[in-house]
Scaffold this motif. Structure first.
Motif, PDB file in Angstrom:
ATOM      1  N   GLU A 132       0.832  -1.207   0.000  1.00 46.44           N
ATOM      2  CA  GLU A 132       0.000   0.000   0.000  1.00 46.44           C
ATOM      3  C   GLU A 132       0.868   1.258   0.000  1.00 46.44           C
ATOM      4  OE1 GLU A 132      -2.606  -0.267   3.345  1.00 46.44           O
ATOM      5  OE2 GLU A 132      -3.860  -1.806   2.415  1.00 46.44           O
ATOM      6  N   GLN A 133       1.905   1.244   0.814  1.00 50.84           N
ATOM      7  CA  GLN A 133       2.809   2.397   0.862  1.00 50.84           C
ATOM      8  C   GLN A 133       3.509   2.583  -0.478  1.00 50.84           C
ATOM      9  OE1 GLN A 133       5.884   2.141   3.820  1.00 50.84           O
ATOM     10  NE2 GLN A 133       6.405   4.295   3.630  1.00 50.84           N
ATOM     11  N   LEU A 134       3.906   1.481  -1.120  1.00 51.12           N
ATOM     12  CA  LEU A 134       4.534   1.566  -2.434  1.00 51.12           C
ATOM     13  C   LEU A 134       3.578   2.165  -3.454  1.00 51.12           C
ATOM     14  CD1 LEU A 134       6.860   0.921  -4.387  1.00 51.12           C
ATOM     15  CD2 LEU A 134       5.841  -1.349  -4.672  1.00 51.12           C
ATOM     16  N   ALA A 135       2.312   1.759  -3.423  1.00 48.62           N
ATOM     17  CA  ALA A 135       1.330   2.305  -4.357  1.00 48.62           C
ATOM     18  C   ALA A 135       1.153   3.808  -4.139  1.00 48.62           C
ATOM     19  CB  ALA A 135      -0.003   1.581  -4.199  1.00 48.62           C
ATOM     20  N   LEU A 136       1.093   4.240  -2.875  1.00 48.96           N
ATOM     21  CA  LEU A 136       0.974   5.678  -2.591  1.00 48.96           C
ATOM     22  C   LEU A 136       2.196   6.448  -3.066  1.00 48.96           C
ATOM     23  CD1 LEU A 136      -0.584   5.693   0.985  1.00 48.96           C
ATOM     24  CD2 LEU A 136      -1.681   6.392  -1.135  1.00 48.96           C
ATOM     25  N   LEU A 137       3.376   5.886  -2.846  1.00 49.97           N
ATOM     26  CA  LEU A 137       4.590   6.560  -3.290  1.00 49.97           C
ATOM     27  C   LEU A 137       4.677   6.630  -4.811  1.00 49.97           C
ATOM     28  CD1 LEU A 137       7.184   5.141  -0.742  1.00 49.97           C
ATOM     29  CD2 LEU A 137       6.282   7.465  -0.859  1.00 49.97           C
ATOM     30  N   THR A 181       6.195  14.013 -11.095  1.00 45.66           N
ATOM     31  CA  THR A 181       6.728  13.950 -12.450  1.00 45.66           C
ATOM     32  C   THR A 181       5.912  14.823 -13.394  1.00 45.66           C
ATOM     33  OG1 THR A 181       7.487  11.695 -12.040  1.00 45.66           O
ATOM     34  CG2 THR A 181       7.340  12.378 -14.337  1.00 45.66           C
ATOM     35  N   HIS A 182       4.609  14.812 -13.212  1.00 42.98           N
ATOM     36  CA  HIS A 182       3.727  15.664 -14.030  1.00 42.98           C
ATOM     37  C   HIS A 182       4.019  17.144 -13.769  1.00 42.98           C
ATOM     38  CE1 HIS A 182       0.193  17.163 -16.070  1.00 42.98           C
ATOM     39  NE2 HIS A 182      -0.177  17.772 -14.948  1.00 42.98           N
ATOM     40  N   ARG A 183       4.173  17.491 -12.496  1.00 42.63           N
ATOM     41  CA  ARG A 183       4.468  18.892 -12.156  1.00 42.63           C
ATOM     42  C   ARG A 183       5.812  19.321 -12.735  1.00 42.63           C
ATOM     43  NH1 ARG A 183       1.170  22.206  -8.827  1.00 42.63           N
ATOM     44  NH2 ARG A 183       3.121  23.053  -8.081  1.00 42.63           N
ATOM     45  N   GLY A 213       7.253  18.005 -15.325  1.00 46.10           N
ATOM     46  CA  GLY A 213       7.081  18.047 -16.779  1.00 46.10           C
ATOM     47  C   GLY A 213       6.477  19.361 -17.250  1.00 46.10           C
ATOM     48  N   LEU A 214       5.580  19.910 -16.462  1.00 38.36           N
ATOM     49  CA  LEU A 214       4.992  21.201 -16.822  1.00 38.36           C
ATOM     50  C   LEU A 214       6.032  22.318 -16.790  1.00 38.36           C
ATOM     51  CD1 LEU A 214       1.585  21.074 -14.928  1.00 38.36           C
ATOM     52  CD2 LEU A 214       1.952  20.870 -17.391  1.00 38.36           C
ATOM     53  N   MET A 215       7.064  22.156 -15.984  1.00 40.03           N
ATOM     54  CA  MET A 215       8.093  23.180 -15.889  1.00 40.03           C
ATOM     55  C   MET A 215       9.193  23.008 -16.933  1.00 40.03           C
ATOM     56  SD  MET A 215       8.638  23.540 -11.835  1.00 40.03           S
ATOM     57  CE  MET A 215       7.309  23.802 -10.720  1.00 40.03           C
ATOM     58  N   HIS A 216       9.285  21.854 -17.586  1.00 43.71           N
ATOM     59  CA  HIS A 216      10.383  21.588 -18.513  1.00 43.71           C
ATOM     60  C   HIS A 216       9.989  21.585 -19.990  1.00 43.71           C
ATOM     61  CE1 HIS A 216      13.652  20.834 -15.794  1.00 43.71           C
ATOM     62  NE2 HIS A 216      12.895  20.041 -15.059  1.00 43.71           N
ATOM     63  N   LYS A 217       8.741  21.783 -20.324  1.00 45.01           N
ATOM     64  CA  LYS A 217       8.301  21.694 -21.719  1.00 45.01           C
ATOM     65  C   LYS A 217       8.649  22.959 -22.499  1.00 45.01           C
ATOM     66  CE  LYS A 217       4.497  18.513 -21.067  1.00 45.01           C
ATOM     67  NZ  LYS A 217       3.055  18.346 -21.076  1.00 45.01           N
TER      68      LYS A 217
END
Length: 106
Positions: A50-55, A63-65, A67-71
């Protein structure tokens, strides 16, 4: 004398074999990873999964955040949000919603 040594050797080896069987039998049943510890180990495995899934979900979010800064250029919304959060610059009519990311369950 020879018969006595042979009998003593047989008894000693029988005792040694019996001791080894008892030792491994006790550890198989009641040892740290024995049959009695299996439910606790399964519970620990479930909590770790469960902890692995949350992480992993948190990593996807970050990663999405990033990615928004590097495009090719920084996303205007992310830049404004980061600048306001870091510098504490808010307009008088801004509504601030504070979210503690450590409490979020992705």
């Amino acid at each position: 004398m020879f018969v006595m040594r042979k009998t003593l050797a047989f008894a000693g080896s029988f005792f040694l074999l019996g001791t080894m069987i008892v030792f491994f039998g006790v550890h198989t049943v009641a040892g740290e990873r024995g049959m009695l510890a299996r439910p606790q180990l399964e519970r620990k495995i479930m909590l770790a999964e469960e902890q692995l899934a949350l992480l992993e979900k948190h990593q996807t979010f970050l990663t999405h955040r990033i990615g928004l800064m590097h495009k090719g250029g920084v996303d205007a919304d992310i830049l404004a949000e980061t600048a306001r959060a870091e510098l504490g610059l808010y307009a008088p009519n801004d509504v601030i919603v504070s979210i503690d990311l450590s409490d979020l369950k992705f």
